[in-house]
Design a protein around this motif. Sequence first.
Motif, short mmCIF file in Angstrom:
data_model
loop_
_atom_site.label_atom_id
_atom_site.label_comp_id
_atom_site.label_asym_id
_atom_site.label_seq_id
_atom_site.Cartn_x
_atom_site.Cartn_y
_atom_site.Cartn_z
N ASN A 94 0.85 -1.18 0.00
CA ASN A 94 0.00 0.00 0.00
C ASN A 94 0.89 1.24 0.00
OD1 ASN A 94 0.43 1.05 2.82
ND2 ASN A 94 -0.33 -1.00 3.30
N THR A 95 0.29 2.38 -0.23
CA THR A 95 1.03 3.63 -0.35
C THR A 95 1.83 3.95 0.90
OG1 THR A 95 -0.69 4.49 -1.83
CG2 THR A 95 0.78 6.11 -0.82
N ILE A 96 1.22 3.83 2.06
CA ILE A 96 1.89 4.23 3.30
C ILE A 96 3.10 3.35 3.60
CG2 ILE A 96 1.57 4.51 5.80
CD1 ILE A 96 -1.40 5.19 5.15
N THR A 97 2.95 2.05 3.43
CA THR A 97 4.06 1.13 3.70
C THR A 97 5.18 1.33 2.68
OG1 THR A 97 2.45 -0.41 4.60
CG2 THR A 97 4.64 -1.27 4.19
N CYS A 98 4.81 1.49 1.42
CA CYS A 98 5.83 1.75 0.39
C CYS A 98 6.55 3.06 0.66
CB CYS A 98 5.19 1.76 -0.99
SG CYS A 98 4.70 0.13 -1.59
N ASN A 99 5.81 4.08 1.06
CA ASN A 99 6.44 5.36 1.37
C ASN A 99 7.45 5.23 2.51
OD1 ASN A 99 5.05 6.71 -0.62
ND2 ASN A 99 3.65 7.76 0.76
N ALA A 100 7.12 4.43 3.50
CA ALA A 100 8.05 4.22 4.61
C ALA A 100 9.35 3.57 4.11
CB ALA A 100 7.41 3.36 5.70
N ALA A 101 9.22 2.60 3.20
CA ALA A 101 10.40 1.94 2.65
C ALA A 101 11.19 2.89 1.74
CB ALA A 101 9.99 0.68 1.88
#
Length: 155
Positions: A94-101
Amino acid sequence: VNMEKWEEMYEYFKLMKRKGSPINETHYTTVISACRKTKDWKLALELFEEMKGEDIKRDATVYTAVISAMEGAGRWKEAVDLLNSMAKDDLPLNTITCNAAVAACNKGGEWKEALKIFERMEKENILSNKKTYTALISACAGAKEWREAKRLIHK
């Protein structure tokens, strides 16, 4: 979370476990999220693995919390590995998890890895947002990859 509050919260969490109080994913996610501020990525990962051993559901929110803890400590490789392991828990990216990575890669100076995550987001139709682009452009600029940064700006 200041250190005093963090220690108090963590001690309370451990006390709950010792006393056999029911512990769920919200309890774990709260403690893991605090690990980001204390830069204790090892504890975040330990608690994450403990959840599996205790058969507590690991959802996208807890993955994001662990990845963010790794980002806070500059552990980009572990963050990417964890992102890639979400499929083991049958979780879509998802966007939030990908953004964290992507942010972890940015902090680690790994612009190519950040770009790989972005390309995967596009391929899997995961929405990118301002945070995605900010971290990507920052990673490219930090590596003096001006052409790539400019390309992203014009996307």
